[in-house]
Design an enzyme around this catalytic site. Structure first.
Site, PDB file in Angstrom:
ATOM      1  N   ASP A  83      -4.089   0.516   5.212  1.00 39.69           N
ATOM      2  CA  ASP A  83      -5.423   0.535   4.622  1.00 39.69           C
ATOM      3  C   ASP A  83      -5.857  -0.884   4.312  1.00 39.69           C
ATOM      4  O   ASP A  83      -5.067  -1.835   4.372  1.00 39.69           O
ATOM      5  CB  ASP A  83      -5.448   1.383   3.347  1.00 39.69           C
ATOM      6  CG  ASP A  83      -6.859   1.815   2.946  1.00 39.69           C
ATOM      7  OD1 ASP A  83      -7.820   1.499   3.673  1.00 39.69           O
ATOM      8  OD2 ASP A  83      -6.996   2.468   1.891  1.00 39.69           O
ATOM      9  N   LYS A  84      -7.139  -1.005   3.979  1.00 33.74           N
ATOM     10  CA  LYS A  84      -7.763  -2.285   3.624  1.00 33.74           C
ATOM     11  C   LYS A  84      -8.709  -2.040   2.459  1.00 33.74           C
ATOM     12  O   LYS A  84      -9.329  -0.981   2.369  1.00 33.74           O
ATOM     13  CB  LYS A  84      -8.504  -2.837   4.850  1.00 33.74           C
ATOM     14  CG  LYS A  84      -9.490  -3.966   4.561  1.00 33.74           C
ATOM     15  CD  LYS A  84     -10.901  -3.436   4.514  1.00 33.74           C
ATOM     16  CE  LYS A  84     -11.900  -4.517   4.145  1.00 33.74           C
ATOM     17  NZ  LYS A  84     -13.236  -3.932   3.860  1.00 33.74           N
ATOM     18  N   HIS A  85      -8.815  -3.015   1.577  1.00 33.03           N
ATOM     19  CA  HIS A  85      -9.723  -2.918   0.435  1.00 33.03           C
ATOM     20  C   HIS A  85     -10.470  -4.229   0.270  1.00 33.03           C
ATOM     21  O   HIS A  85      -9.895  -5.306   0.435  1.00 33.03           O
ATOM     22  CB  HIS A  85      -8.940  -2.621  -0.847  1.00 33.03           C
ATOM     23  CG  HIS A  85      -9.798  -2.622  -2.081  1.00 33.03           C
ATOM     24  ND1 HIS A  85     -10.576  -1.551  -2.445  1.00 33.03           N
ATOM     25  CD2 HIS A  85     -10.001  -3.583  -3.033  1.00 33.03           C
ATOM     26  CE1 HIS A  85     -11.216  -1.839  -3.563  1.00 33.03           C
ATOM     27  NE2 HIS A  85     -10.899  -3.064  -3.944  1.00 33.03           N
ATOM     28  N   SER A  86     -11.759  -4.126  -0.051  1.00 33.56           N
ATOM     29  CA  SER A  86     -12.577  -5.309  -0.316  1.00 33.56           C
ATOM     30  C   SER A  86     -13.010  -5.308  -1.767  1.00 33.56           C
ATOM     31  O   SER A  86     -13.268  -4.248  -2.351  1.00 33.56           O
ATOM     32  CB  SER A  86     -13.809  -5.330   0.588  1.00 33.56           C
ATOM     33  OG  SER A  86     -14.728  -6.323   0.157  1.00 33.56           O
ATOM     34  N   THR A 123     -18.918   1.874   0.166  1.00 29.65           N
ATOM     35  CA  THR A 123     -18.594   2.458   1.465  1.00 29.65           C
ATOM     36  C   THR A 123     -18.952   3.941   1.518  1.00 29.65           C
ATOM     37  O   THR A 123     -19.482   4.433   2.520  1.00 29.65           O
ATOM     38  CB  THR A 123     -17.099   2.253   1.767  1.00 29.65           C
ATOM     39  OG1 THR A 123     -16.829   0.853   1.851  1.00 29.65           O
ATOM     40  CG2 THR A 123     -16.699   2.909   3.079  1.00 29.65           C
ATOM     41  N   ARG A 171     -11.667  -0.596 -20.506  1.00 25.06           N
ATOM     42  CA  ARG A 171     -11.915  -2.005 -20.153  1.00 25.06           C
ATOM     43  C   ARG A 171     -13.406  -2.301 -20.112  1.00 25.06           C
ATOM     44  O   ARG A 171     -13.856  -3.366 -20.541  1.00 25.06           O
ATOM     45  CB  ARG A 171     -11.293  -2.322 -18.791  1.00 25.06           C
ATOM     46  CG  ARG A 171      -9.769  -2.400 -18.782  1.00 25.06           C
ATOM     47  CD  ARG A 171      -9.231  -2.403 -17.364  1.00 25.06           C
ATOM     48  NE  ARG A 171      -9.790  -3.482 -16.587  1.00 25.06           N
ATOM     49  CZ  ARG A 171      -9.922  -3.463 -15.257  1.00 25.06           C
ATOM     50  NH1 ARG A 171      -9.564  -2.381 -14.578  1.00 25.06           N
ATOM     51  NH2 ARG A 171     -10.428  -4.487 -14.623  1.00 25.06           N
ATOM     52  N   SER A 186      -5.320  -1.764 -11.204  1.00 24.20           N
ATOM     53  CA  SER A 186      -6.349  -0.770 -10.906  1.00 24.20           C
ATOM     54  C   SER A 186      -6.518  -0.594  -9.403  1.00 24.20           C
ATOM     55  O   SER A 186      -6.514   0.533  -8.885  1.00 24.20           O
ATOM     56  CB  SER A 186      -7.674  -1.197 -11.545  1.00 24.20           C
ATOM     57  OG  SER A 186      -8.708  -0.284 -11.231  1.00 24.20           O
ATOM     58  N   LYS A 190      -4.422   2.856  -7.001  1.00 24.14           N
ATOM     59  CA  LYS A 190      -5.156   3.842  -6.190  1.00 24.14           C
ATOM     60  C   LYS A 190      -4.796   3.722  -4.712  1.00 24.14           C
ATOM     61  O   LYS A 190      -4.661   4.729  -4.011  1.00 24.14           O
ATOM     62  CB  LYS A 190      -6.661   3.665  -6.387  1.00 24.14           C
ATOM     63  CG  LYS A 190      -7.136   3.964  -7.802  1.00 24.14           C
ATOM     64  CD  LYS A 190      -8.640   3.925  -7.904  1.00 24.14           C
ATOM     65  CE  LYS A 190      -9.204   2.537  -7.781  1.00 24.14           C
ATOM     66  NZ  LYS A 190      -9.524   1.898  -9.047  1.00 24.14           N
ATOM     67  N   LYS A 191      -4.646   2.501  -4.223  1.00 22.19           N
ATOM     68  CA  LYS A 191      -4.313   2.320  -2.811  1.00 22.19           C
ATOM     69  C   LYS A 191      -2.884   2.773  -2.518  1.00 22.19           C
ATOM     70  O   LYS A 191      -2.617   3.432  -1.504  1.00 22.19           O
ATOM     71  CB  LYS A 191      -4.508   0.850  -2.416  1.00 22.19           C
ATOM     72  CG  LYS A 191      -5.967   0.460  -2.269  1.00 22.19           C
ATOM     73  CD  LYS A 191      -6.637   1.261  -1.166  1.00 22.19           C
ATOM     74  CE  LYS A 191      -8.095   0.967  -1.002  1.00 22.19           C
ATOM     75  NZ  LYS A 191      -8.742   1.828   0.002  1.00 22.19           N
TER      76      LYS A 191
END
Length: 443
Positions: A83-86, A123, A171, A186, A190-191
């Site tokens: 996977d990828k996250h931005s 997304t 937070r 955080s 999740k990832k």
């Protein structure tokens, strides 16, 4: 076992917490036995005193395990789960391009993405512009689609990392959102709950990024890479530019149209495809699908040029309820705004600077984003033909094209765009798209 009061006292005094203490705290966050006032004290202590990598790994793993963790071993997949996250920006549709490319190269991408809030797009909101696309399928259906098509992109689910939802809410009201250890836990909790073998993080910096300071962005990228890898998932991070919109457009249906163009090997903007390509390359390397980046680039390019990546995207859309012929007839399905007008520059010259945050907020004001979590989104509105730094603005090159519901809304957006684009007589150097690549062990 250390009491919650003692845990808070340790962190208040700048002492490191062991894994057992952090697990006890997260269990209390999840079952409600830790009160909001105690949780507020904890996040403020972390904000002020920080966490070392061992603490951050323990917090990430405990938050990951606070809910469901996806399993892919029954039966085992014939490729790695990636996977990828931005960290977010304007015109950032790289996830929608990367997932089918990686799937076409032998990876499996169970991408759970977010919705937009503030000036950045989400997304999931972009995918929701596709008629019939189901962004919240049952977990079993989600996994079945990933197994069949190689990728599926859906919205966040209550089952994954539930401790993070409560921690983030606290937070948000205690002015501790910017804490790097808490950001890292955080994102990664999740990832990692997706059951990954490899992960790539796109950490953006520049005036359109969530984290505008380049030094802090690099610190975040380093920590994400280190903690993710220590938590058992090979994690790479790229520092990338968000001092100008990444895509040609900003707005949900408009961005889906650009994704389709990119996957069919007719990109509108070189920077979008260049970054998508390099993120896909990094993902293949992180997942062991290529021994080096040169090999990975050849695989990525072939996946796009052969049409296999586009086929994976089409299969994903169809499997999640969207039209099976979206790529062949996008204009029949993607909504269009009734008012479309160019934004002429007030003067001729070169674009020297762009207030990217203002561009994003212009889309929000048109109805294409949300200021509060419950706001409805108009998928048709937005901006296209966005000018880049170094381009020559003038009579033959407008700053953008506005897609709006009304003429008044279009004019307000046009004024915002004119103010956001600074024009001068000298052509500036273009921004560097990829500033740095970080993997575990980098200083």
């Amino acid at each position: 076992m250390m009491s919650i009061r003692k845990i808070l006292q340790h962190k208040r005094d700048g002492q490191a917490l062991d894994a057992a203490a952090i697990q006890a705290l997260v269990s209390g966050i999840t079952d409600g036995s830790v009160g909001d006032e105690q949780l507020g004290a904890f996040v403020m202590a972390v904000f002020l005193n920080g966490m070392d990598d061992d603490e951050c790994v323990a917090l990430t793993q405990a938050m990951r395990d606070s809910g469901r963790v996806l399993r892919w071993d029954d039966p085992a997949l014939p490729g790695p789960v990636l996977d990828k996250h931005s960290t977010g920006g304007i015109g950032d549709v790289t996830s929608l391009i990367l997932a089918p490319i990686v799937a076409a190269c032998g990876g499996f991408v169970p991408m759970i993405a977010g919705r937009g809030l503030g000036h950045t797009g989400g997304t999931v909101d972009k995918l929701a512009a596709i008629p019939g696309y189901e962004v919240s399928p049952a977990a079993e259906r989600f996994q079945a689609i990933v197994r069949k098509t190689g990728c599926a992109i859906i919205g966040q689910t209550d089952e994954l990392a539930p401790a993070d939802r409560r921690l983030y809410a606290v937070r948000d009201v205690t002015a501790t959102v910017e804490s790097i250890p808490l950001i890292v836990a955080s994102i990664l909790s999740k990832k990692l709950a997706e059951g990954l073998d490899g992960l790539v993080l796109d950490v953006k910096t520049g005036n359109g990024a969530v984290m505008t300071d380049s030094g802090q962005a690099r610190q975040l990228a380093r920590s994400l890479s280190e903690v993710g890898t220590l938590a058992g998932v090979r994690t790479h991070a790229l520092l990338t530019d968000m001092s100008q919109p990444l895509a040609d457009c900003a707005g949900n249906a408009l961005e889906i149209s650009e994704v389709i163009d990119c996957l069919q090997d007719r990109p509108r903007r070189d920077s979008l495809m260049a970054l998508s390509r390099e993120l896909a390359v990094e993902t293949l390397v992180a997942g062991g699908l290529a021994d080096d980046r040169d090999t990975a680039r050849r695989k990525v390019d072939e996946a796009v040029s052969s049409g296999r990546a586009a086929e994976r995207f089409a299969a994903m859309v169809s499997a999640l309820g969207g039209p099976s012929d979206l790529l062949d007839h996008p204009d029949q399905y993607l909504p269009e705004a009734p008012v479309i007008r160019d934004v002429e520059a007030g003067q001729s010259g070169y674009v020297t600077d762009i207030d990217v945050r203002a561009i994003g907020l212009a889309v929000v004001d048109l109805g294409g984003g949300r200021r509060r979590a419950g706001d409805r989104i108009d998928p048709a509105v937005g901006l296209s033909g966005l000018i880049q730094i170094g381009e020559d603005a003038g009579p033959d090159r407008p700053l953008a094209r506005v897609h709006a519901r009304t003429a008044d809304e279009a004019e307000r957006a046009a004024e915002t765009i004119r103010r956001a684009c600074r024009i001068g007589p000298q052509r500036p150097a273009p921004p560097v798209l990829i500033g740095e690549r970080l993997t575990s062990g980098d200083d």
